[in-house]
Design an enzyme around this catalytic site. Sequence first.
Site, mmCIF file in Angstrom:
data_model
loop_
_atom_site.group_PDB
_atom_site.id
_atom_site.type_symbol
_atom_site.label_atom_id
_atom_site.label_comp_id
_atom_site.label_asym_id
_atom_site.label_seq_id
_atom_site.Cartn_x
_atom_site.Cartn_y
_atom_site.Cartn_z
ATOM 1 N N LYS A 61 10.478 27.303 23.316
ATOM 2 C CA LYS A 61 11.414 26.319 22.751
ATOM 3 C C LYS A 61 12.166 26.914 21.551
ATOM 4 C CE LYS A 61 12.712 22.297 20.823
ATOM 5 N NZ LYS A 61 12.281 22.414 19.469
ATOM 6 N N HIS B 95 2.960 21.563 21.423
ATOM 7 C CA HIS B 95 1.946 22.221 20.590
ATOM 8 C C HIS B 95 0.605 22.286 21.326
ATOM 9 C CE1 HIS B 95 4.518 20.210 17.357
ATOM 10 N NE2 HIS B 95 4.596 21.480 17.014
ATOM 11 N N LEU C 52 2.132 16.696 15.889
ATOM 12 C CA LEU C 52 1.912 17.421 17.141
ATOM 13 C C LEU C 52 2.310 16.619 18.378
ATOM 14 C CD1 LEU C 52 -1.581 18.934 16.256
ATOM 15 C CD2 LEU C 52 0.692 19.960 15.955
ATOM 16 N N HIS C 53 2.764 17.357 19.382
ATOM 17 C CA HIS C 53 3.106 16.770 20.681
ATOM 18 C C HIS C 53 2.581 17.703 21.772
ATOM 19 C CE1 HIS C 53 6.213 19.804 20.627
ATOM 20 N NE2 HIS C 53 6.726 19.288 19.516
ATOM 21 N N GLU C 54 2.884 17.364 23.010
ATOM 22 C CA GLU C 54 2.365 18.123 24.160
ATOM 23 C C GLU C 54 2.763 19.600 24.105
ATOM 24 O OE1 GLU C 54 0.101 18.401 26.922
ATOM 25 O OE2 GLU C 54 -0.253 16.548 25.835
ATOM 26 N N GLN D 158 12.914 32.518 17.328
ATOM 27 C CA GLN D 158 11.720 32.710 16.495
ATOM 28 C C GLN D 158 10.714 33.637 17.193
ATOM 29 O OE1 GLN D 158 9.658 29.501 14.135
ATOM 30 N NE2 GLN D 158 8.353 29.469 15.930
HETATM 31 P P1 AMP Z 1 6.703 23.670 15.051
HETATM 32 O O1 AMP Z 1 5.604 22.740 14.683
HETATM 33 O O2 AMP Z 1 7.974 22.979 15.472
HETATM 34 O O3 AMP Z 1 6.923 24.761 14.030
HETATM 35 O O4 AMP Z 1 6.222 24.420 16.363
HETATM 36 C C1 AMP Z 1 5.004 25.131 16.391
HETATM 37 C C2 AMP Z 1 4.945 25.933 17.661
HETATM 38 O O5 AMP Z 1 5.040 25.060 18.792
HETATM 39 C C3 AMP Z 1 6.113 26.931 17.795
HETATM 40 O O6 AMP Z 1 5.642 28.133 18.364
HETATM 41 C C4 AMP Z 1 7.045 26.220 18.736
HETATM 42 O O7 AMP Z 1 7.874 27.095 19.487
HETATM 43 C C5 AMP Z 1 6.063 25.502 19.647
HETATM 44 N N1 AMP Z 1 6.721 24.383 20.310
HETATM 45 C C6 AMP Z 1 7.439 23.387 19.728
HETATM 46 N N2 AMP Z 1 7.942 22.561 20.666
HETATM 47 C C7 AMP Z 1 7.540 23.048 21.863
HETATM 48 C C8 AMP Z 1 7.743 22.643 23.228
HETATM 49 N N3 AMP Z 1 8.465 21.571 23.543
HETATM 50 N N4 AMP Z 1 7.179 23.398 24.191
HETATM 51 C C9 AMP Z 1 6.450 24.489 23.887
HETATM 52 N N5 AMP Z 1 6.224 24.930 22.641
HETATM 53 C C10 AMP Z 1 6.759 24.211 21.640
#
Ligand code: AMP
Length: 282
Positions: free
Chosen positions: A149, A37, A33-35, A153
């Site tokens: 982002k 998420h 996780l990052h900011e 999707q």
């Molecule tokens: P992931 O873990 O990459 O499948 O992402 C999980 C959710 O977090 C998805 O809805 C992504 O679109 C969202 N997400 C990933 N990176 C970002 C970001 N930089 N800013 C906002 N939402 C994000």
Amino acid sequence: MQTILEPSAVQRLCESFRSGGKTIGFVPTMGFLHEGHLSLMRTARAESAVLVVSIFVNPTQFGQGEDFDSYPRDLRGDLIQIERVGGDLVFTPSVGVMYPEGFCSFVEVTELTDVLCGASRPGHFRGVATVVTKLFNLIRPHRAYFGQKDYQQSVVIRRLVADLNFDLKVVVLPTIREPDGLAMSSRNARLTPEQRRAALVLYRSLRHSEERVREGERNAKAICDEMRGMIEAEPLARIDYVALCDPETLKPIDWIEGCTLAALAVRFGSTRLIDNILISLP
Ligand code: AMP
């Protein structure tokens, strides 16, 4: 905060929240996780009685030779961060319980998945739509939160929710960026320092497209060519696609007449990064 691995246990608990009149906000993730998420979780937390987060690196959305095995993982660190933002329930199933032996049902969203990432990652959105359907059926959230982002999707999931009559609201929130503009992504951790510097060209080229529209340029191909030129000037970057599209149909456009999606996917070594912006006409 509870961490649950069993689909049937998560289903029971979420059903008890629902029947107790509590609204459920749900943030599906693949962890590390990052900011980006966390921003989804904070909004979901503020808007719901119960915050449910899933962490599942979903094998069906990765193609042969893609980075499923090397996708970054840090469950312990993730759980600490979710606890800090006030998560109530974290669902962390294994691949085996999500796709037990004999599993053979898939969900396919057509048309919207033929372009952009769908064209370069065949089967990717079938995996996404399938796992999101399973998660929605288990958790039955009132609201589900996604990031801009992954723009395509979010469009695919909105369509899925409408077409299959899921009784929930899809909320899409803005892309969170590093101070220098790079969109936050779990995959950024895999960039070398040189690739990390080179990757700044992504947001720079997106902002250039917006600037050109502001200056009055309406020829989408001309703008795409300029973006490509900027990215190709970066020796560590290999373009997967650069496109200007209709933000609803995702079809490429020739001429800019209204709100436009500028989207790209570019590889730096074995790491494929995506980014996008919505450009509105001045
Ligand atoms: P992931 O873990 O990459 O499948 O992402 C999980 C959710 O977090 C998805 O809805 C992504 O679109 C969202 N997400 C990933 N990176 C970002 C970001 N930089 N800013 C906002 N939402 C994000």
